[in-house]
Design a protein around this motif. Structure first.
Motif, PDB file in Angstrom:
ATOM      1  N   CYS A   1      -7.695   3.087   5.171  1.00 10.61           N
ATOM      2  CA  CYS A   1      -7.286   2.577   3.869  1.00 10.61           C
ATOM      3  C   CYS A   1      -6.952   1.096   4.035  1.00 10.61           C
ATOM      4  O   CYS A   1      -5.996   0.751   4.723  1.00 10.61           O
ATOM      5  CB  CYS A   1      -6.049   3.307   3.360  1.00 10.61           C
TER       6      CYS A   1
ATOM      7  N   MET B   1       0.828  -1.184   0.000  1.00 12.75           N
ATOM      8  CA  MET B   1       0.000   0.000   0.000  1.00 12.75           C
ATOM      9  C   MET B   1       0.872   1.247   0.000  1.00 12.75           C
ATOM     10  O   MET B   1       0.707   2.109  -0.820  1.00 12.75           O
ATOM     11  CB  MET B   1      -0.940  -0.028   1.191  1.00 12.75           C
TER      12      MET B   1
ATOM     13  N   GLU C   1      -7.426   3.358  -5.660  1.00 13.39           N
ATOM     14  CA  GLU C   1      -6.639   3.606  -6.867  1.00 13.39           C
ATOM     15  C   GLU C   1      -7.205   4.747  -7.703  1.00 13.39           C
ATOM     16  O   GLU C   1      -6.462   5.536  -8.274  1.00 13.39           O
ATOM     17  CB  GLU C   1      -6.551   2.327  -7.699  1.00 13.39           C
ATOM     18  N   ALA C   2      -8.532   4.836  -7.776  1.00 13.37           N
ATOM     19  CA  ALA C   2      -9.175   5.854  -8.611  1.00 13.37           C
ATOM     20  C   ALA C   2      -9.717   7.029  -7.794  1.00 13.37           C
ATOM     21  O   ALA C   2     -10.419   7.876  -8.327  1.00 13.37           O
ATOM     22  CB  ALA C   2     -10.312   5.212  -9.401  1.00 13.37           C
TER      23      ALA C   2
ATOM     24  N   GLN D   1     -12.889   3.073  -4.085  1.00 16.61           N
ATOM     25  CA  GLN D   1     -11.662   2.486  -4.606  1.00 16.61           C
ATOM     26  C   GLN D   1     -10.513   3.467  -4.404  1.00 16.61           C
ATOM     27  O   GLN D   1     -10.583   4.611  -4.863  1.00 16.61           O
ATOM     28  CB  GLN D   1     -11.805   2.168  -6.102  1.00 16.61           C
TER      29      GLN D   1
ATOM     30  N   LYS E   1      -2.281  11.040   0.099  1.00 19.43           N
ATOM     31  CA  LYS E   1      -3.346  11.457  -0.819  1.00 19.43           C
ATOM     32  C   LYS E   1      -4.633  11.752  -0.049  1.00 19.43           C
ATOM     33  O   LYS E   1      -5.246  12.812  -0.227  1.00 19.43           O
ATOM     34  CB  LYS E   1      -3.586  10.339  -1.848  1.00 19.43           C
TER      35      LYS E   1
ATOM     36  N   GLU F   1      -6.324  -1.429   1.382  1.00 22.96           N
ATOM     37  CA  GLU F   1      -6.194  -1.618  -0.059  1.00 22.96           C
ATOM     38  C   GLU F   1      -6.936  -2.858  -0.523  1.00 22.96           C
ATOM     39  O   GLU F   1      -6.835  -3.897   0.109  1.00 22.96           O
ATOM     40  CB  GLU F   1      -4.719  -1.709  -0.441  1.00 22.96           C
ATOM     41  N   PRO F   2      -7.799  -2.721  -1.512  1.00 26.55           N
ATOM     42  CA  PRO F   2      -7.897  -1.619  -2.471  1.00 26.55           C
ATOM     43  C   PRO F   2      -8.971  -0.577  -2.106  1.00 26.55           C
ATOM     44  O   PRO F   2      -9.339   0.226  -2.940  1.00 26.55           O
ATOM     45  CB  PRO F   2      -8.300  -2.344  -3.753  1.00 26.55           C
TER      46      PRO F   2
ATOM     47  N   ASN G   1       1.647   6.525  -0.071  1.00 22.29           N
ATOM     48  CA  ASN G   1       1.037   7.384  -1.081  1.00 22.29           C
ATOM     49  C   ASN G   1      -0.466   7.551  -0.856  1.00 22.29           C
ATOM     50  O   ASN G   1      -1.004   8.620  -1.070  1.00 22.29           O
ATOM     51  CB  ASN G   1       1.339   6.902  -2.502  1.00 22.29           C
ATOM     52  N   TYR G   2      -1.175   6.503  -0.408  1.00 24.09           N
ATOM     53  CA  TYR G   2      -2.600   6.630  -0.130  1.00 24.09           C
ATOM     54  C   TYR G   2      -2.833   7.475   1.110  1.00 24.09           C
ATOM     55  O   TYR G   2      -3.748   8.294   1.148  1.00 24.09           O
ATOM     56  CB  TYR G   2      -3.272   5.269   0.014  1.00 24.09           C
TER      57      TYR G   2
END
Length: 141
Positions: free
Chosen positions: A46, A1, A101-102, A99, A8, A48-49, A4-5
């Motif tokens: 978080c 993971m 990732e998006a 999600q 963000k 993931e995903p 970065n998440y």
């Protein structure tokens, strides 16, 4: 993971002017609030995903099929997220998943706005559920 998440999501929270009362970078976990939206102690994690958001709403004095039915019917009107129950069947929680990732700012903001709208429009019924369970009727929906 990775971080970065975490970075963000934290960036989005700060941009949307949420107060972060707790954060754990290792677990990628936040507890946030925004008084103007009526949001307090919203847990964001978080896993993931997925990005998972949970807002404790209330605890029912006792299990009730009528209340459960009303909550499920209200789920149909909620734009993002839904009412869920904990394992006891008495704690009502708002939960939403996205999600990672998006994930973008507009999407996460829409989820917060959906929760805020739900809290403002449905608050009288939720308060009623938490206090007057035995005398509940469908006239209060």
């Amino acid at each position: 993971m990775g971080n970065n998440y975490f970075d963000k999501v934290k960036g989005y929270l700060l941009e949307l002017e949420f107060q972060i009362s707790f954060e754990d970078e290792l677990e990628c976990l936040f507890v946030v609030e925004k008084e103007s939206l009526g949001i307090k102690n919203l847990v964001i994690g978080c896993a993931e995903p997925l990005l998972i958001m949970e807002q404790y709403i209330l605890e029912l004095p006792e299990p009730s099929m009528e209340i459960y039915r009303s909550l499920l019917q209200k789920n149909r009107d909620i734009i993002h997220g839904a009412f869920v129950l904990d394992e006891t069947g008495r704690k009502v929680i708002f939960r939403d998943t996205l999600q990672l990732e998006a994930l973008d700012l507009c999407e996460i903001e829409a989820c917060f706005n959906s929760l805020a709208l739900l809290l403002s429009e449905y608050s009288d019924q939720l308060i009623y559920f938490s206090k007057n369970l035995k005398s509940y009727s469908y006239e209060h929906i």
